[in-house]
Design a protein around this motif. Structure first.
Motif, PDB file in Angstrom:
ATOM      1  N   LEU A 153       0.532  -0.868   0.124  1.00 33.42           N
ATOM      2  CA  LEU A 153      -0.092   0.030   0.178  1.00 33.42           C
ATOM      3  C   LEU A 153       0.392   1.499  -0.174  1.00 33.42           C
ATOM      4  O   LEU A 153       1.615   1.072   0.612  1.00 33.42           O
ATOM      5  CB  LEU A 153      -1.013  -0.081   1.363  1.00 33.42           C
ATOM      6  CG  LEU A 153      -2.436  -1.865   0.959  1.00 33.42           C
ATOM      7  CD1 LEU A 153      -2.754  -1.242   2.574  1.00 33.42           C
ATOM      8  CD2 LEU A 153      -2.643  -1.143   0.571  1.00 33.42           C
ATOM      9  N   GLU A 154       0.595   2.276  -0.555  1.00 36.98           N
ATOM     10  CA  GLU A 154       0.531   3.716  -0.297  1.00 36.98           C
ATOM     11  C   GLU A 154       0.039   4.897   0.845  1.00 36.98           C
ATOM     12  O   GLU A 154      -0.281   4.678   0.406  1.00 36.98           O
ATOM     13  CB  GLU A 154       0.934   4.224  -1.708  1.00 36.98           C
ATOM     14  CG  GLU A 154       1.689   5.391  -1.930  1.00 36.98           C
ATOM     15  CD  GLU A 154       2.148   5.609  -3.711  1.00 36.98           C
ATOM     16  OE1 GLU A 154       2.119   7.035  -3.633  1.00 36.98           O
ATOM     17  OE2 GLU A 154       0.981   5.367  -4.981  1.00 36.98           O
ATOM     18  N   TRP A 155       0.922   5.344   1.359  1.00 33.25           N
ATOM     19  CA  TRP A 155       0.487   6.063   1.831  1.00 33.25           C
ATOM     20  C   TRP A 155       0.685   7.144   1.544  1.00 33.25           C
ATOM     21  O   TRP A 155       1.454   8.077   0.428  1.00 33.25           O
ATOM     22  CB  TRP A 155       1.694   6.511   3.375  1.00 33.25           C
ATOM     23  CG  TRP A 155       1.669   4.983   4.240  1.00 33.25           C
ATOM     24  CD1 TRP A 155       2.474   4.249   4.447  1.00 33.25           C
ATOM     25  CD2 TRP A 155       1.030   5.324   5.835  1.00 33.25           C
ATOM     26  NE1 TRP A 155       2.323   3.606   5.939  1.00 33.25           N
ATOM     27  CE2 TRP A 155       1.260   4.343   6.018  1.00 33.25           C
ATOM     28  CE3 TRP A 155      -0.103   6.057   6.347  1.00 33.25           C
ATOM     29  CZ2 TRP A 155       0.842   3.930   7.630  1.00 33.25           C
ATOM     30  CZ3 TRP A 155      -0.243   6.049   7.225  1.00 33.25           C
ATOM     31  CH2 TRP A 155      -0.369   5.010   7.816  1.00 33.25           C
ATOM     32  N   LEU A 156      -0.229   8.455   0.970  1.00 27.87           N
ATOM     33  CA  LEU A 156      -0.569   9.423   0.828  1.00 27.87           C
ATOM     34  C   LEU A 156      -0.596  10.994   1.456  1.00 27.87           C
ATOM     35  O   LEU A 156      -0.772  10.539   2.653  1.00 27.87           O
ATOM     36  CB  LEU A 156      -1.713   9.531   0.206  1.00 27.87           C
ATOM     37  CG  LEU A 156      -2.462   8.584  -0.950  1.00 27.87           C
ATOM     38  CD1 LEU A 156      -3.398   7.893  -1.223  1.00 27.87           C
ATOM     39  CD2 LEU A 156      -1.183   8.189  -1.998  1.00 27.87           C
ATOM     40  N   THR A 157      -0.376  12.286   1.366  1.00 27.26           N
ATOM     41  CA  THR A 157       0.169  13.240   1.700  1.00 27.26           C
ATOM     42  C   THR A 157      -1.039  14.086   1.353  1.00 27.26           C
ATOM     43  O   THR A 157      -2.106  12.847   0.890  1.00 27.26           O
ATOM     44  CB  THR A 157       0.918  14.229   1.298  1.00 27.26           C
ATOM     45  OG1 THR A 157       1.109  14.315  -0.441  1.00 27.26           O
ATOM     46  CG2 THR A 157       3.001  14.052   0.840  1.00 27.26           C
ATOM     47  N   GLY A 158      -1.686  15.084   2.538  1.00 19.55           N
ATOM     48  CA  GLY A 158      -2.492  15.545   2.336  1.00 19.55           C
ATOM     49  C   GLY A 158      -3.667  15.671   1.100  1.00 19.55           C
ATOM     50  O   GLY A 158      -4.397  15.824   0.361  1.00 19.55           O
TER      51      GLY A 158
END
Length: 149
Positions: free
Chosen positions: A137-142
């Protein structure tokens, strides 16, 4: 009069025992979830929020297999109710969404907060199962999450 005093002392002793038992007994995250989420109510997705990096990051898990893996691994974590409130901001927030409700939890390496109570983590880690899923999975910035430039 003596009987009344004895009964009163017994009642106070029972009350103190119940309160102490509540605070020294441990439970698991799985037991907590089982009390909130019925077996017929399906988890639709899980949102995670991390305050670990300089910039907050978000992650959404929609895949039923990943959801089951995460919940199974976190369900065995032992927690104990705290006497007082945690006086710090915890590193992660997790929101479990079902078809009808959402459940909010905060945690770090030592503490867990949920259901308007604070807990000490006795055995296990809420973070490790998330980091194991991190490869898929990929963490996303705001900005990425909300598609702003």
């Amino acid at each position: 009069m003596k009987k009344l005093i004895v009964i009163f002392l017994i009642l106070i002793g029972l009350l103190i025992s119940v309160i102490l038992f509540r605070f020294i007994s441990t439970t698991s995250f799985g037991e907590m979830l089982a009390e909130d989420i019925s077996e017929t109510d399906e988890i639709t997705h899980i949102n995670l929020y991390s305050r670990v990096e300089d910039e907050p990051l978000w992650l959404q898990i929609d895949d039923p297999e990943m959801i089951n893996t995460l919940i199974e691994e976190q369900s065995i974590i032992s927690i104990r109710n705290q006497y007082k409130r945690i006086q710090k901001t915890l590193d992660y927030s997790m929101t479990i969404h079902t078809r009808f409700n959402s459940y909010y939890f905060d945690f770090d390496d030592e503490f867990f907060s949920g259901r308007r109570s604070d807990y000490k983590i006795i055995n296990g880690s809420f973070i490790e199962p998330i980091l194991q899923l991190d490869d898929d999975l990929e963490w996303l910035t705001g900005d990425e999450l909300f598609n702003t430039d």
